[in-house]
Design a protein around this motif. Sequence first.
Motif, PDB file in Angstrom:
ATOM      1  N   SER A 118      25.782 -57.282  -9.792  1.00 35.03           N
ATOM      2  CA  SER A 118      25.916 -55.894 -10.218  1.00 35.03           C
ATOM      3  C   SER A 118      24.586 -55.171 -10.042  1.00 35.03           C
ATOM      4  N   THR A 119      24.669 -53.879  -9.729  1.00 32.53           N
ATOM      5  CA  THR A 119      23.432 -53.111  -9.599  1.00 32.53           C
ATOM      6  C   THR A 119      22.800 -52.890 -10.956  1.00 32.53           C
ATOM      7  N   GLY A 120      23.594 -52.612 -11.984  1.00 33.96           N
ATOM      8  CA  GLY A 120      23.141 -52.602 -13.365  1.00 33.96           C
ATOM      9  C   GLY A 120      22.140 -51.531 -13.755  1.00 33.96           C
ATOM     10  N   THR A 121      21.535 -51.773 -14.889  1.00 32.86           N
ATOM     11  CA  THR A 121      20.625 -50.843 -15.540  1.00 32.86           C
ATOM     12  C   THR A 121      19.250 -50.870 -14.885  1.00 32.86           C
ATOM     13  N   PHE A 153      11.779 -48.802 -28.065  1.00 32.57           N
ATOM     14  CA  PHE A 153      12.213 -49.980 -27.331  1.00 32.57           C
ATOM     15  C   PHE A 153      11.534 -51.180 -27.966  1.00 32.57           C
ATOM     16  N   PRO A 154      12.268 -52.279 -28.211  1.00 29.12           N
ATOM     17  CA  PRO A 154      11.669 -53.446 -28.866  1.00 29.12           C
ATOM     18  C   PRO A 154      10.420 -53.937 -28.141  1.00 29.12           C
ATOM     19  N   GLY A 155       9.361 -54.154 -28.902  1.00 25.76           N
ATOM     20  CA  GLY A 155       8.112 -54.688 -28.354  1.00 25.76           C
ATOM     21  C   GLY A 155       7.203 -53.670 -27.716  1.00 25.76           C
ATOM     22  N   VAL A 156       7.617 -52.399 -27.669  1.00 26.40           N
ATOM     23  CA  VAL A 156       6.783 -51.356 -27.068  1.00 26.40           C
ATOM     24  C   VAL A 156       6.258 -50.457 -28.187  1.00 26.40           C
ATOM     25  N   PRO A 157       4.935 -50.448 -28.393  1.00 29.72           N
ATOM     26  CA  PRO A 157       4.372 -49.621 -29.463  1.00 29.72           C
ATOM     27  C   PRO A 157       4.684 -48.137 -29.266  1.00 29.72           C
ATOM     28  N   GLN A 158       4.967 -47.448 -30.371  1.00 33.33           N
ATOM     29  CA  GLN A 158       5.278 -46.023 -30.307  1.00 33.33           C
ATOM     30  C   GLN A 158       4.056 -45.147 -30.561  1.00 33.33           C
ATOM     31  N   GLU A 159       3.063 -45.687 -31.245  1.00 35.65           N
ATOM     32  CA  GLU A 159       1.921 -44.873 -31.638  1.00 35.65           C
ATOM     33  C   GLU A 159       0.962 -44.636 -30.466  1.00 35.65           C
ATOM     34  N   LEU A 160       0.216 -43.549 -30.553  1.00 33.33           N
ATOM     35  CA  LEU A 160      -0.791 -43.199 -29.549  1.00 33.33           C
ATOM     36  C   LEU A 160      -1.838 -44.303 -29.490  1.00 33.33           C
ATOM     37  N   GLN A 161      -2.202 -44.699 -28.278  1.00 33.35           N
ATOM     38  CA  GLN A 161      -3.197 -45.749 -28.046  1.00 33.35           C
ATOM     39  C   GLN A 161      -4.496 -45.099 -27.556  1.00 33.35           C
ATOM     40  N   GLU A 162      -5.623 -45.771 -27.788  1.00 36.99           N
ATOM     41  CA  GLU A 162      -6.890 -45.291 -27.240  1.00 36.99           C
ATOM     42  C   GLU A 162      -7.810 -46.474 -26.985  1.00 36.99           C
ATOM     43  N   GLU A 163      -8.406 -46.475 -25.802  1.00 38.20           N
ATOM     44  CA  GLU A 163      -9.393 -47.486 -25.424  1.00 38.20           C
ATOM     45  C   GLU A 163     -10.472 -46.822 -24.597  1.00 38.20           C
ATOM     46  N   ASN A 164     -11.699 -47.129 -24.862  1.00 39.10           N
ATOM     47  CA  ASN A 164     -12.833 -46.638 -24.073  1.00 39.10           C
ATOM     48  C   ASN A 164     -12.746 -45.137 -23.817  1.00 39.10           C
ATOM     49  N   GLY A 165     -12.335 -44.387 -24.841  1.00 34.54           N
ATOM     50  CA  GLY A 165     -12.268 -42.931 -24.732  1.00 34.54           C
ATOM     51  C   GLY A 165     -11.064 -42.404 -23.963  1.00 34.54           C
ATOM     52  N   VAL A 166     -10.127 -43.276 -23.597  1.00 41.24           N
ATOM     53  CA  VAL A 166      -8.926 -42.858 -22.859  1.00 41.24           C
ATOM     54  C   VAL A 166      -7.717 -43.053 -23.765  1.00 41.24           C
ATOM     55  N   GLN A 167      -6.988 -41.966 -24.011  1.00 33.47           N
ATOM     56  CA  GLN A 167      -5.770 -42.045 -24.808  1.00 33.47           C
ATOM     57  C   GLN A 167      -4.569 -42.228 -23.879  1.00 33.47           C
ATOM     58  N   TYR A 168      -3.581 -42.969 -24.382  1.00 32.16           N
ATOM     59  CA  TYR A 168      -2.352 -43.167 -23.625  1.00 32.16           C
ATOM     60  C   TYR A 168      -1.222 -43.501 -24.583  1.00 32.16           C
ATOM     61  N   ARG A 169      -0.004 -43.361 -24.071  1.00 27.20           N
ATOM     62  CA  ARG A 169       1.173 -43.742 -24.846  1.00 27.20           C
ATOM     63  C   ARG A 169       2.160 -44.437 -23.922  1.00 27.20           C
ATOM     64  N   PHE A 170       2.965 -45.304 -24.524  1.00 19.75           N
ATOM     65  CA  PHE A 170       3.982 -46.040 -23.779  1.00 19.75           C
ATOM     66  C   PHE A 170       5.315 -45.313 -23.899  1.00 19.75           C
ATOM     67  N   GLU A 171       6.026 -45.201 -22.793  1.00 16.49           N
ATOM     68  CA  GLU A 171       7.347 -44.599 -22.763  1.00 16.49           C
ATOM     69  C   GLU A 171       8.285 -45.532 -22.004  1.00 16.49           C
ATOM     70  N   VAL A 172       9.549 -45.530 -22.405  1.00 18.66           N
ATOM     71  CA  VAL A 172      10.564 -46.308 -21.701  1.00 18.66           C
ATOM     72  C   VAL A 172      11.707 -45.371 -21.352  1.00 18.66           C
ATOM     73  N   TYR A 173      12.045 -45.342 -20.058  1.00 20.80           N
ATOM     74  CA  TYR A 173      13.158 -44.555 -19.558  1.00 20.80           C
ATOM     75  C   TYR A 173      14.253 -45.510 -19.111  1.00 20.80           C
ATOM     76  N   GLU A 174      15.501 -45.119 -19.320  1.00 19.66           N
ATOM     77  CA  GLU A 174      16.624 -45.944 -18.885  1.00 19.66           C
ATOM     78  C   GLU A 174      17.564 -45.098 -18.044  1.00 19.66           C
ATOM     79  N   SER A 175      18.123 -45.728 -17.008  1.00 21.90           N
ATOM     80  CA  SER A 175      19.035 -45.009 -16.122  1.00 21.90           C
ATOM     81  C   SER A 175      20.256 -44.542 -16.911  1.00 21.90           C
ATOM     82  N   ILE A 176      20.756 -43.388 -16.507  1.00 25.05           N
ATOM     83  CA  ILE A 176      21.943 -42.811 -17.121  1.00 25.05           C
ATOM     84  C   ILE A 176      23.141 -43.262 -16.306  1.00 25.05           C
ATOM     85  N   ASP A 177      24.123 -43.835 -16.978  1.00 19.71           N
ATOM     86  CA  ASP A 177      25.331 -44.271 -16.284  1.00 19.71           C
ATOM     87  C   ASP A 177      26.014 -43.078 -15.642  1.00 19.71           C
ATOM     88  N   GLU A 178      26.423 -43.255 -14.406  1.00 20.85           N
ATOM     89  CA  GLU A 178      27.094 -42.163 -13.685  1.00 20.85           C
ATOM     90  C   GLU A 178      28.581 -42.356 -13.663  1.00 20.85           C
TER      91      GLU A 178
END
Length: 178
Positions: A118-121, A153-178
């Motif tokens: 199956s092509t799947g998610t 998403f399980p195991g993916v932190p939601q809070e804003l991250q920062e390292e060495n003066g660089v901020q980032y955040r994790f996002e998870v996108y999922e395909s929309i069933d057609e």
Amino acid sequence: MSRVLNGIVAVCPDLGIGCHGNLPWHPVRLNNEFKHFRRMTATASVKDKQNVVIMGRKTWFSIPEKNRPLNNRINIVLSRELKAPPAGAHHLAPDFSSALRLVDMELAEQVDQELMESTGTRRLFVTQILKQFECDTFLPEICLDKYRLLPEFPGVPQELQEENGVQYRFEVYESIDE
């Protein structure tokens, strides 16, 4: 059960993913972001199996030689130029579709056959780097009519991250069933 294809990438605000063969923020190290990448790609969802990572030739050669292949993962390199897998790579494929066929046919013993039929998610694990760096390689825009941003998403932190003066955040996108 259908196949789940996961893509993982870190991007600048302009969707830049590389500059001169390195990450755009090089030489700044984002160790926690790298640990996230390693955990997401090396942790298989099926016990005693390995994930497959598919990457382009330039990405393969941007990885320090001492870190190739990526441990605990089957490494497939995409290239229309190379005639044999580069040293350390497990397999070579001319394009993404061929790499998926390779997984389906030659590596089928490592993956449930039903999963392969199956092509799947499709999921995109995106690290949004919140600082712009010079970039010469870009990710195509994520089409929000084909993908939806998941609230968590399980195991993916939601809070804003920062390292060495660089901020980032994790996002998870999922395909929309057609």
